[in-house]
Write a protein that holds these residues in place. Structure first.
Motif: not given
Length: 334
Positions: A67-68, A184-187, A286-287, A293-296
């Motif tokens: 569920n990403f 597919k975007r990173f933070p 991480r950061g 958010s939690n899904h990372w």
């Protein structure tokens, strides 16, 4: 009356009913009662590949990736295509004729390249209320040896037995692959102010000061390589991944290096980089809480090699070779 004259009407009638089917123009939507708001999940399958997209309170997710989050723009496009789907032609087709449109059902046991891709839309009760089979692309013949242009696609909707429809919608982005639907975007770091790299053997940091990128703690005769800096900034302006590894693979992750991007507000995001394999790098993120958010958390993301390869692995790679001192000659005597 001669007996053979009685045969003529029979032959005419038989010729009428047995003549080959021909396409006819059509109008109107294939799914006039389709409402995007009624869709709670989407199932896409073709041969042995499949993906399930689920609408949750926080948005669309990909079931096969724990569920990403899914790409909302891609799903919105599919829902809009279904809502507006109107064919240009209706072609009568009996089951034996579906083969030439690549619209055979998987249960027929036909070769994969003759089977249709099935797209099912389910309501809140997990019941399918609209099914669309995607078949062969129609290609117009090219001129003077040039390749033809794709102009449409043959489809077969549920509730329309005995007919195949040609539509201008190509559904190119509808694929039975979980990774095709991931967001597919990173933070994002909107205004990066520093990049810092650490590995077992080296460390460097570049900072933005007075509108110029500078190597932190510059040593004598050190000058930053502008080409290396440009590659770093362009590749990491909007970093992305191409897939998410299953959760059990987390136990195999060993960080070898890390890249930290700092923003103007003092927040940062760190990318832990693992050992590469098959032209891809495993990465964890991480950061700052407002950027992740939690899904990372504790997820492994598979990143294409060019993104990580753009990071200088040593401080020496960030700098240009020092210029040798020029030899000064005494002036010639008169």
């Amino acid at each position: 009356m001669k007996p053979w004259l009685l045969v003529i009407p029979v032959l005419v009638a038989a010729a009428f009913f047995l003549r080959p089917s021909s396409p006819t123009a059509t109008s109107g939507k294939l799914f006039p009662d389709f409402r995007p708001d009624d869709v709670r999940s989407i199932q896409i399958s073709a041969t042995k590949n499949h993906v399930t997209l689920i609408r949750r309170s926080e948005g669309w997710t990909v079931l096969e990736r724990d569920n990403f989050p899914a790409d909302p723009a891609r799903i919105t496009q599919l829902l809009r295509q279904m809502w507006d789907l109107a064919p240009t032609q209706e072609i009568p087709a009996r089951p034996p004729q579906l083969d030439r449109f690549q619209l055979l059902d998987e249960q027929t046991g036909a070769p994969p390249n003759h089977q249709a891709m099935e797209v099912s839309f389910l309501d809140q009760n997990k019941k399918s209320f609209a099914v669309l089979l995607l078949g062969k692309l129609q290609t117009q013949e090219g001129k003077e040896g040039m390749p033809g242009m794709v102009s449409g696609r043959f489809v077969r909707p549920s509730g329309h037995e005995g007919s195949v429809y040609l539509t201008k919608e190509l559904f190119h982005e509808v694929l039975p692959s979980p990774m095709a639907w991931l967001d597919k975007r990173f933070p994002a770091i909107a205004q990066p102010r520093a990049f810092e790299y650490r590995s077992h053997g080296d460390h460097w940091k570049v900072v933005l000061e007075d509108g110029q990128w500078k190597l932190d703690d510059t040593k004598n005769n050190e000058a930053m390589d502008p080409n290396t800096l440009y590659s770093l900034l362009t590749q990491w302006a909007a970093p992305s991944f191409f897939d998410v590894a299953p959760s059990p693979d987390n136990h195999d992750f060993t960080p070898e290096a890390q890249l930290t991007i700092h923003d103007a507000k003092g927040e940062s995001v760190t990318y832990d980089i693992g050992v590469p394999g098959r032209a891809a790098y495993p990465v964890k993120v991480r950061g700052a809480s407002h950027l992740t958010s939690n899904h990372w958390k504790d997820r492994i993301f598979l990143v294409e090699a060019p993104l990580v390869d753009a990071i200088p692995k040593t401080r020496a790679e960030m700098t240009m070779p020092p210029h040798p001192p020029q030899e000064t000659k005494p002036p010639a005597s008169l």
